[in-house]
Design an enzyme around this catalytic site. Structure first.
Site, PDB file in Angstrom:
ATOM      1  N   LYS A  22       0.830  -1.205   0.000  1.00 50.91           N
ATOM      2  CA  LYS A  22       0.000   0.000   0.000  1.00 50.91           C
ATOM      3  C   LYS A  22       0.867   1.259   0.000  1.00 50.91           C
ATOM      4  O   LYS A  22       0.660   2.168  -0.808  1.00 50.91           O
ATOM      5  CB  LYS A  22      -0.915  -0.022   1.230  1.00 50.91           C
ATOM      6  N   ARG A  92      -3.264   2.933   8.677  1.00 49.46           N
ATOM      7  CA  ARG A  92      -3.589   1.646   8.036  1.00 49.46           C
ATOM      8  C   ARG A  92      -2.390   0.739   7.957  1.00 49.46           C
ATOM      9  O   ARG A  92      -1.266   1.203   7.701  1.00 49.46           O
ATOM     10  CB  ARG A  92      -4.039   1.871   6.581  1.00 49.46           C
ATOM     11  N   MET A 103      -5.424  -7.411   8.877  1.00 53.11           N
ATOM     12  CA  MET A 103      -4.831  -6.565   9.923  1.00 53.11           C
ATOM     13  C   MET A 103      -5.715  -5.344  10.168  1.00 53.11           C
ATOM     14  O   MET A 103      -6.773  -5.211   9.574  1.00 53.11           O
ATOM     15  CB  MET A 103      -3.417  -6.173   9.518  1.00 53.11           C
ATOM     16  N   ARG A 336      -3.776  -1.478  -6.080  1.00 54.52           N
ATOM     17  CA  ARG A 336      -2.925  -2.672  -6.000  1.00 54.52           C
ATOM     18  C   ARG A 336      -3.346  -3.607  -7.123  1.00 54.52           C
ATOM     19  O   ARG A 336      -4.447  -3.461  -7.665  1.00 54.52           O
ATOM     20  CB  ARG A 336      -3.084  -3.367  -4.646  1.00 54.52           C
ATOM     21  N   HIS A 454     -16.598  -9.119   2.281  1.00 55.46           N
ATOM     22  CA  HIS A 454     -15.509  -9.973   2.769  1.00 55.46           C
ATOM     23  C   HIS A 454     -15.594 -11.371   2.160  1.00 55.46           C
ATOM     24  O   HIS A 454     -14.620 -11.910   1.638  1.00 55.46           O
ATOM     25  CB  HIS A 454     -15.577 -10.045   4.296  1.00 55.46           C
ATOM     26  N   ARG A 560       1.790 -47.482 -11.288  1.00 55.69           N
ATOM     27  CA  ARG A 560       1.996 -48.334 -10.101  1.00 55.69           C
ATOM     28  C   ARG A 560       1.137 -49.582 -10.266  1.00 55.69           C
ATOM     29  O   ARG A 560      -0.078 -49.524 -10.097  1.00 55.69           O
ATOM     30  CB  ARG A 560       1.587 -47.583  -8.844  1.00 55.69           C
ATOM     31  N   SER A 763      14.346 -43.046 -12.761  1.00 54.05           N
ATOM     32  CA  SER A 763      13.250 -42.163 -12.372  1.00 54.05           C
ATOM     33  C   SER A 763      13.387 -41.941 -10.870  1.00 54.05           C
ATOM     34  O   SER A 763      13.429 -42.901 -10.101  1.00 54.05           O
ATOM     35  CB  SER A 763      11.908 -42.818 -12.707  1.00 54.05           C
ATOM     36  N   CYS A 830       9.323 -39.053 -10.460  1.00 50.66           N
ATOM     37  CA  CYS A 830       7.930 -39.485 -10.372  1.00 50.66           C
ATOM     38  C   CYS A 830       7.393 -39.416  -8.953  1.00 50.66           C
ATOM     39  O   CYS A 830       6.263 -39.826  -8.696  1.00 50.66           O
ATOM     40  CB  CYS A 830       7.749 -40.870 -10.957  1.00 50.66           C
ATOM     41  N   TYR A 850      12.280 -35.112 -17.804  1.00 46.52           N
ATOM     42  CA  TYR A 850      10.840 -34.936 -17.614  1.00 46.52           C
ATOM     43  C   TYR A 850      10.466 -34.964 -16.136  1.00 46.52           C
ATOM     44  O   TYR A 850      11.246 -35.417 -15.292  1.00 46.52           O
ATOM     45  CB  TYR A 850      10.052 -36.031 -18.359  1.00 46.52           C
TER      46      TYR A 850
HETATM   47  C1  PEP Z   1       8.524 -42.629  -4.720  1.00 49.98           C
HETATM   48  O1  PEP Z   1       8.992 -43.297  -3.808  1.00 49.98           O
HETATM   49  O2  PEP Z   1       8.804 -41.436  -4.924  1.00 49.98           O
HETATM   50  C2  PEP Z   1       7.563 -43.217  -5.662  1.00 49.98           C
HETATM   51  C3  PEP Z   1       7.135 -42.549  -6.709  1.00 49.98           C
HETATM   52  O3  PEP Z   1       7.087 -44.446  -5.359  1.00 49.98           O
HETATM   53  P1  PEP Z   1       5.941 -44.731  -4.285  1.00 49.98           P
HETATM   54  O4  PEP Z   1       5.371 -43.428  -3.888  1.00 49.98           O
HETATM   55  O5  PEP Z   1       4.955 -45.612  -4.956  1.00 49.98           O
HETATM   56  O6  PEP Z   1       6.701 -45.410  -3.204  1.00 49.98           O
END
Ligand code: PEP
Ligand code: MG
Length: 878
Positions: A22, A92, A103, A336, A454, A560, A763, A830, A850
């Site tokens: 502000k 303010r 606040m 703002r 609000h 999985r 991975s 992953c 990736y």
């Molecule tokens: C991990 O361990 O990050 C994974 C992807 O496998 P999970 O969560 O199935 O153990």
């Protein structure tokens, strides 16, 4: 001596961290010549010093405040507390990151008994003077002295009732004088002292109260929810007052330069004639739409429209502006960047790019990947909606669709949601005290208040569906029921809210998933042009795979396979396999599973078309698949024709003290190779089937979990190859496939060069890698992690955001080692971190190929990956 106070002509918009949002913007607006009442800002550093000094304001800071006050008095030609020409100021809060309504603020400061008389004489408007004084005593009483607001409201209501008055503007001078006297009595009774008459004392008390409000309960909750650091502190803005309550040629309002719900390019806001700012937000009087100002004050309207254009061009973003008109003169009190729904954010970013105001990169950087989440959530199914019974209509304050059970207080909502219920919070109007209930609710319904009330503002910020100002609903909080004519909805009954239309429905309405079209599609297209990371998904059903492909997934990074084992028609065979006493028995059970697994993989390969698919072989401890209750064990014994006691013993034997560190992952295949053998067969048969029958190119990526030693992978890879070769020979086909591993045990990361001898891809399973690096159980850490965050050991739960300096270091090391053995090794992540924007930025910087995340996070990851490129200032484009 450090400078702790800046007058508005000394600051600019870049000084947010010191002057708060502000303060920095007030300074900037003054700088570009817009009509801003003069004032000064006490810095966030002064607030932090207040806390460092044991909650006291250093005398040198006090001196700086008073010397700036002197300057302000000279500029305005008025004097704080002066009997003839009193200066009144607003005090303010102003945080670095906006925390609307969290606040405290005090208006009309400087009034005392004499100055009120003086102000009345000077303006020839004693009504205005006493109206300001009663407002000041109430606000100061509530905010600074901690006296409940309702005590003042009771007095006001009684005087209005006694005089047959509906609207505050009808109160006479005499009424107001009576109210002021009664208010002063309340203060005396509650504080054992009279209302402070020295304006400088009032000022210092108000500044202290604003500093204190940085740490009030609702501000802390708000910061926790929005991940705003607690050490930033608030600035305090002292500004000479202008009055919207001076009569019919005065007023006050708030406006957005574009529609904050939809993003449409139209001035959007509300105002009230003869009122002060709090009247608009409090929802006490119903404000008028900003377009009506054109008829009431045409010149002011034209000037205001001009100002909004200047501001939008200057800030290159949609602005949320507070203004006051005092005796036909326009003043700006705040600007703002306006809070907006995700839908509006996306539309505004694309439109501003098309208008040439910003470029594509700026448009992408404008968007908060987490907020995009709102657009990916369902809306009501149209056919369901047609059947639903409409019971009322309010204002479409924040879009979305919500179905849940009605509860009337924030506490009940929180409790019900803890019980796992989906809940709608129904209130006459919300206040900042309701924040936790609003967080837990699916949607919010209020009977009072406008689009800037609000409830509306906060719900939009949270991306929560909200219908506000639904006036025909009569809430009876006491009996926990609301009524509309003869319809009665009790606590616990289901209702549904449509935040896009404002319609309230009876009962539950089914929802449907979102689509990436229009501006959102454009943003995704721009993100794809810029990002270098590929985005895959974690999916284990054809349905999830399709959703992910629709959201732009470029492959599956983790399928999985164990999730498939839990399905109704196969769990029995899985259990039979687990409790088998011999290899033959086990193979017999596995053969029952083979056709199911093959069908699963066919479905997934078809859904993914020719995109890469990484399938992980069985990972969890076998014990997880078995029943534990006596009656379930008995039922299983009957089904498998086994002796109950023998089965119970087998299940007992399989129990482990630390199953997460036990007989799981590749260890299962070292002891029972036939399990992985069956899975590999299913994958290879499925791939051959899809290639031959559907003409889809499939090159399965077979992933071995929980490797800690290269030997494990060497043995299992040999098993995979032998199994695959046997089928290819049998079927007389050649199929390309890859074998790789997860890196999820610290030893695997440390010896990644050795493991890469046998792995064509890595991975990073950062869920387990985090668990094992910290030594925190994934399943139990919830018990203490919040406390770790509160005590600032961690900024964020390391299972949600990758710990870059620890776990991240292992990942970086494994990348280097892996590439040193196999230059072209494919690298991805992953774990859950693959869908977290901050972790995605890290993955980009360390050079992964990736990230893989749940289907609904794919668009978030696409955007975050593009932002990572822009943030890290590389010119990588695909
Ligand atoms: C991990 O361990 O990050 C994974 C992807 O496998 P999970 O969560 O199935 O153990
Ligand atoms: Mg794992």
């Amino acid at each position: 001596m450090k400078k702790f106070v800046y007058s508005f002509d000394e600051g600019n918009k870049e000084m947010k961290s010191l002057l708060g949002g502000k303060g920095a913007n007030l300074a900037e607006m003054s700088k570009i010549g817009l009509p801003v009442p003069s004032g000064f800002t006490i810095t966030t550093e002064a607030c932090n010093k207040y806390y460092e000094d044991g909650k006291s304001i250093d005398p040198s800071i006090k001196e700086m405040i008073f010397s700036n006050l002197d300057k302000l008095e000279k500029t305005t030609n008025k004097k704080l507390g002066d009997l003839n020409n009193p200066l009144l100021v607003s005090v303010r809060s102003g945080a670095v990151i906006s925390m609307p309504g969290m606040m405290d603020t005090v208006l009309n400061l400087g009034l005392n008994d004499e100055a009120t008389e003086g102000l009345g004489n000077l303006t020839k408007n004693p009504r205005f003077a006493y109206d300001s004084y009663r407002r000041f005593i109430q606000m100061f009483g509530d905010v600074v002295l901690g006296i409940s607001k309702y005590k003042f409201d009771n007095v006001l209501d009684k005087v209005k009732e006694a005089n047959g008055i509906e609207d505050d503007t009808e109160l006479s001078v005499e009424n107001l004088k009576e109210i002021v006297n009664k208010y002063k009595d309340i203060v005396k009774k509650e504080t054992k002292k009279g209302f402070p008459q020295d304006p400088k004392e009032q000022l210092m008390m108000a500044v202290t109260a604003v500093f204190e409000s940085w740490n009030n309960a609702r501000a802390i909750v708000y910061r926790n929810i929005n991940e705003i650091p607690h050490h930033l502190g608030t600035a305090v803005n002292i500004q000479s007052m202008v009055f919207g309550n001076m009569g019919e040629s005065s007023g006050t309002g708030v406006a957005f330069t574009r529609n904050p719900s939809t993003g449409e390019k139209e001035l959007f806001g509300e105002f009230l004639i003869n009122a002060q700012g709090e009247d608009v937000v409090a929802g006490i009087r119903t404000p008028k739409a900003i377009s009506e100002l054109k008829d009431i004050m045409p010149n002011i309207y034209t000037e205001f429209v001009e100002v909004t254009k200047i501001l939008e061009k200057h800030y290159k973003d949609m602005q949320d502006i507070e203004f006051t008109i005092e005796n036909d003169k326009l003043y700006l009190l705040q600007t703002r960047n306006g809070k907006r729904t995700a839908k509006a954010a996306v539309n505004i970013a694309v439109e501003m790019t098309n208008e040439g105001l910003i470029d594509k990169k700026a448009a992408l950087m404008r968007l908060n990947p987490q907020q995009i989440d709102q657009l990916l959530h369902p809306t009501f199914k149209l056919d369901e909606l047609e059947k639903a019974r409409r019971i009322s209509k309010g204002l479409p304050a924040s879009p979305g669709a919500a179905t849940g059970k009605v509860y009337f207080t924030s506490e009940e909502v929180v409790e019900a949601s803890r019980r796992g219920e989906k809940v709608i919070l129904v209130r006459i109007e919300t206040s900042p005290e309701d924040i936790e209930g609003m967080v837990s609710a699916e949607g919010i319904l209020t009977t009072r208040g406008g689009m800037t009330s609000h409830a509306a503002v906060v719900a939009r910020g949270m991306g929560k569906c909200c219908v506000a100002g639904c006036g025909e609903i009569k809430v009876d909080e006491h009996n926990k029921v609301f009524r509309i004519d003869d319809i009665e909805v009790k606590e616990g009954d289901f209702i549904s809210l449509d935040g896009n239309s404002g319609i309230v429905y009876e009962g539950i309405i089914e929802t449907k998933s979102a689509e990436l079209i229009g501006s959102f599609g454009k943003i995704m297209e721009w993100a794809d042009e810029i990002r270098s990371l590929k985005i895959r998904t974690n999916a284990d059903t054809p349905r999830d795979s399709e959703v992910a492909v629709n959201f732009g997934a470029e492959g599956i990074g983790l399928c999985r396979t164990e999730h498939m084992f839990f399905k109704e028609n196969r769990i029995l065979a899985v259990r039979e396999m687990i409790v088998a006493k011999t290899k033959e028995e086990r193979e017999k059970a596995l053969n029952k599973l083979l056709p199911f697994q093959k069908e699963d993989f066919i479905g997934i390969f078809e859904a993914m078309e020719s995109r890469p698919v990484t399938i992980r072989l069985l990972d969890p401890p076998l014990h997880e698949f078995l029943p534990h209750k006596d009656e379930d064990i008995k039922a299983l014994a009957d089904e498998l024709n086994l002796d109950y006691n023998g089965l119970r013993e087998t299940i007992e034997d399989l129990k482990e003290f630390n199953p997460m560190l036990g007989h799981r992952g590749c260890r299962l295949a070292i002891t029972y190779p036939e399990i992985y053998q069956m899975q590999v067969r299913a994958i290879i048969y499925a791939a051959i089937h899809v290639i031959q029958e559907k003409d889809i190119k499939v090159e399965p990526e077979i992933m071995i979990p929980l490797i800690c030693h290269e030997k494990e992978l060497e043995i299992i890879k040999k098993l995979v190859n032998e199994t695959a070769n046997e089928i290819m020979r049998e079927e007389n086909v050649q199929l390309k496939y890859k074998v790789g591993t997860m890196i999820e045990i610290p030893r695997a990361a440390l010896t990644a060069d050795e493991i890469a001898n046998h792995a064509e891809f890595f991975s990073f399973g950062t869920n387990d890698l985090t668990q094992m690096t910290f030594g925190f159980s994934r399943d139990d850490s919830g018990k203490f992690i919040n406390e770790y965050r509160e005590k600032e050991v961690f900024e964020k739960d390391p299972f949600a955001r990758l710990d870059q300096s620890g776990v991240g270091k292992l990942v970086e090391m494994a990348i280097k080692l892996g590439r040193s053995t196999r230059k072209d090794i494919k690298l991805g992540i992953c774990g859950e971190h693959g869908g977290d924007p901050d972790s995605i930025d890290f993955c980009h910087r360390i050079g992964l190929d990736y990230v893989s995340c749940s289907p609904f996070r794919v668009p978030i990851a696409r955007l975050a990956a593009a932002q990572a490129v822009i943030k890290n200032r590389t010119d990588e484009c695909r």
